[in-house]
Design an enzyme around this catalytic site. Structure first.
Site, mmCIF file in Angstrom:
data_model
loop_
_atom_site.group_PDB
_atom_site.id
_atom_site.type_symbol
_atom_site.label_atom_id
_atom_site.label_comp_id
_atom_site.label_asym_id
_atom_site.label_seq_id
_atom_site.Cartn_x
_atom_site.Cartn_y
_atom_site.Cartn_z
ATOM 1 N N GLU B 206 12.841 -81.700 -27.082
ATOM 2 C CA GLU B 206 13.249 -80.765 -26.024
ATOM 3 C C GLU B 206 14.532 -81.236 -25.348
ATOM 4 O O GLU B 206 15.085 -80.541 -24.494
ATOM 5 C CB GLU B 206 12.130 -80.611 -24.990
ATOM 6 N N ASN B 290 9.596 -79.615 -33.879
ATOM 7 C CA ASN B 290 10.467 -78.450 -33.797
ATOM 8 C C ASN B 290 11.942 -78.801 -33.848
ATOM 9 O O ASN B 290 12.352 -79.874 -33.410
ATOM 10 C CB ASN B 290 10.197 -77.696 -32.489
ATOM 11 N N ASP B 332 9.106 -72.633 -31.248
ATOM 12 C CA ASP B 332 8.631 -73.981 -30.899
ATOM 13 C C ASP B 332 7.267 -74.279 -31.492
ATOM 14 O O ASP B 332 6.404 -74.853 -30.823
ATOM 15 C CB ASP B 332 8.611 -74.205 -29.377
#
Lengths: 103, 630
Positions: B206, B290, B332
């Site tokens: 992230e 991801n 995601d």
């Protein structure tokens, strides 16, 4: 097995283009992305260009190299002395970016 | 670090004697771990054994008497926030971990009220600010020692360090830097021991972190190898015969060719889930996560090899196969979930070595783990809508464009949500029933991307999310966010399924007693009949559960243990007191009702039949006797 797999590859390459991106229209095995309608093939120069700064993109690799180097000194020092020292500045002979002497 | 040693053991069980006898034997540590795991008294790694089945052969606690399960003893870690993973038990010791600050404890099972040692590291508190989803940690790893070095316990720290501790004293043996929080890289994964190596993954997709897995020498901390998820083939460590049995998955140069420019350098694919290992073929298995950023428009291409199931040779780190489940992810669906190994007959009656993986994207995949062949790919729930089907011959998901995401568009009613229909929970496999016991999320979402620049160490997501219960839940009241199901990977059928108030986030444990245990976010430990799914027993814990249950035996008695301590991604709204429904990457809205059922806590709760324990066996156990120093 291999023949079957090669047959699958051939069939995939003959797949007809999808009307919208459904992920099954492959240009090569394992390379099946295609732009969605009205979106660019490449984002560089488009309105969706993230304009990446090469210096920022390099920071992770640089950080890993520096950490690996400090770790190598820690390993070397423990091999030499039998005791572990985390603070590399306390390791005799430590030089930032330098290679530990051969064991 | 601060390490305190309380006392030494005064009682040695037969199991501990066996462990001592094994210590110093010529068998490799790898074999010793296998042998230790064969004894159901132990729980030597996060998934109990290398098959990661979370399954116990013990039957003392069973369908008939589980109603008599009562608390035997408990232990507070002194830490709040999400307690993911599970404790380990080896012989007479239980090893307990905690979220940040990642304190580690060794408890004496002969007197669990006694802390044998505790090791509390001093960490840079900045690590907390770059953790995406609470400050969790998924557990410890144990190395049984050899003829030159005693047993070790390994811990990852949120600040990116991997630490080897002496299992007897808790003293640090070595500490290495694996991840740099200044570039957004943290560690939450449980380390994993294979042979004389400890494997460590990475977190921070992230924040645009490029994922990698690293092997360190258990004794010295020296790096053996490192393999990335994206980039040039030599950095991916692809074997010369990589994906040869399945060339349609793709083979070489795709770690760069499926990205635009240098985007692979910040492309994510971290691995913070679980590992499994097959010693017979020397392959270990895990999932890469991801791609970064979440905004798909910013990263054209299939983005290999994020979102892949990997089979790597442990000794060299070389990848023999990789299968990308969600090419060019748009939601995601980080592919890091548990890999459970089983040996079963396929539909044609051939005995196969299988790997079963319930993915975030709502599909349960089963592969032949020797070569990566895709055997089945079934929807976990019929409400999965981003994909119409997975073609077993090509391995490709057939996406439904209606639920794709893109810039200048708000996609609605996508199922699953970014949390997946399955997340980090470590699930179980019951080999008698040939059923995988799946703890499931039932959450869908709306998704709206936005542009943002990459700056090392800063969040790099680029999407705003609203999450809510799936179609089978109660969207109006924000409940019905989870399910528990029993899945047969050969038939593709669910033997049974039940709805839950909240996500079953932590995972399950199956036992030969015919029971499936799991904890719930609202704070119950539950036991269901593994044949029918009927609820047989439950107990309300001091706080919600995001870890998975385990079971062990001590002095001939079976115990069941589980961490309590709500948090993790579903708990960020509760633990950080957030109210914006899009905060916490969308989880705050989904779990807005959680605070009505539980609050923060942190510890281990241990159960036995009738609550029997060393303290009921002899009420004087643990009493202070004048003159004792403990």
């Amino acid at each position: 097995m291999k023949l079957i797999a090669l047959g699958i590859v051939a069939a995939m390459s003959l797949a007809a283009p999808a009307l919208a991106y459904d992920g099954t229209n492959c240009r090569a095995p394992g390379n099946c992305w295609e732009p969605k309608p009205d979106y660019p093939e490449r984002v560089e120069g488009s309105e969706y260009d993230p304009q990446h700064d090469p210096a920022e993109l390099s920071k992770q690799g640089e950080s890993l190299a520096v950490m690996d180097n400090r770790n190598a000194w820690r390993v070397w020092h423990m091999a030499q002395t039998g005791s572990f020292e985390y603070d590399v500045t306390k390791i005799p002979g430590y030089e930032e970016g330098g290679t530990p002497p051969a064991q | 670090m601060r390490s305190t040693i309380r006392k030494t053991m005064t009682h040695v069980s037969p199991m501990a004697v066996a462990a001592v006898l094994a210590f110093g034997a010529p068998a490799a540590a790898n074999d010793q771990l296998v042998e230790l795991a064969k004894d159901p008294a132990n729980w030597v790694m996060t998934g109990r054994d290398y098959n990661a089945q979370n399954y116990s052969e013990m039957t003392e606690i069973n369908k008939e008497n589980v109603k008599d399960l009562r608390p035997a003893w408990s232990f507070s870690t002194g830490v709040l926030h999400g307690h993911e993973g599970t404790p380990l038990v080896v012989g007479d010791k239980m090893f307990v971990h905690s979220p940040f600050p990642n304190t580690t404890f060794a408890l004496d099972l002969n007197d669990p009220g006694t802390i044998l040692w505790q090791n509390k590291p001093r960490q840079n508190p900045t690590a907390r600010t770059v953790a995406c989803c609470d400050v969790v940690n998924r557990g410890l790893a144990y190395w049984p020692g050899d003829d030159t070095r005693g047993p070790l316990v390994f811990r990852t720290q949120l600040d990116g360090h991997i630490v080897a501790m002496d299992a007897e004293t808790g003293e640090d043996v070595w500490i290495m830097e694996n991840s740099d929080i200044k570039v957004g890289s943290t560690l939450t994964i449980a380390p994993y021991v294979i042979k004389d190596m400890v494997l460590v993954g990475s977190s921070g997709a992230e924040l645009g972190v490029r994922g990698y897995v690293t092997a360190y020498d258990v004794k010295t901390g020296e790096q053996r190898w490192r393999a990335f998820a994206t980039g040039p083939d030599e950095e991916l460590k692809l074997a010369s015969d990589f994906n040869e049995p399945n060339p349609h998955y793709g083979q070489f140069n795709l770690g760069t060719d499926t990205w635009e420019g240098d985007a692979w350098k910040i492309g994510g694919g971290t691995n913070w889930g679980w590992y499994a290992y097959d010693p017979e073929v020397d392959l270990f298995y895990y999932g890469s996560g991801n791609p970064a950023p979440w905004n798909e428009t910013m990263r054209p291409g299939d983005n290999k090899w994020t979102m892949a199931i990997w089979g790597r040779e442990a000794t060299t780190g070389e990848a023999k196969f990789a299968y990308q489940k969600t090419p060019h992810d748009e939601w995601d669906y980080a592919g890091v979930n548990v890999m459970m190994l089983s040996e079963q007959e396929d539909k044609d009656g051939n005995m196969r070595k299988l790997l079963t993986h319930p993915d975030r994207n709502g599909i349960v995949y089963t592969l032949d783990r020797t070569n990566g062949d895709l055997i089945s790919a079934d929807k976990m729930d019929d409400t999965v809508n981003w994909v119409k089907e997975v073609q077993l011959d090509t391995g490709l998901p057939v996406r439904d464009p209606e639920f794709g995401t893109r810039m200048d568009h708000k996609a609605r009613d996508i199922c699953p949500s970014a949390m997946g229909y399955h997340n980090q929970g470590h699930d179980s496999y019951d080999p008698e029933r040939k059923l995988f016991m799946l703890g499931i999320n039932h959450i869908c979402m709306d998704w709206e991307p936005f542009m943002l620049p990459y700056r090392a160490g800063q969040f790099f997501v680029g999407a705003t999310l609203d999450m809510y219960p799936g179609p089978k839940g109660d969207r109006q009241n924000g409940l019905g966010l989870g399910q528990i199901k029993a899945y047969n990977a050969i038939t593709g059928e669910m033997a049974w399924e039940k709805m839950e108030r909240f996500a079953v986030w932590g995972g399950t444990m199956a036992t030969a007693g015919g029971l499936t245990f799991y904890g719930t976010l609202d704070g119950y430990l539950k036991a269901r009949d593994s044949d029918t799914g009927d609820l047989l027993w439950k107990h309300k814990l001091p706080s919600g559960v995001v870890g998975h249950p385990m079971t062990y035996q001590h002095d001939g008695r079976q115990y069941v243990a589980i961490y309590y301590g709500v948090g993790g991604w579903p708990g960020v709204g509760l633990v950080f007191d957030l109210n914006d429904p899009t905060a916490g990457l969308g989880s705050v809205g989904a779990f807005r009702r959680l605070k009505e059922f539980t609050q923060m806590g942190g510890g281990v709760m241990v159960f036995s039949l009738n609550g029997d324990s060393v303290y009921t066996d002899d009420v004087n156990t643990g009493e202070w006797i004048p003159g004792d120093d403990a």
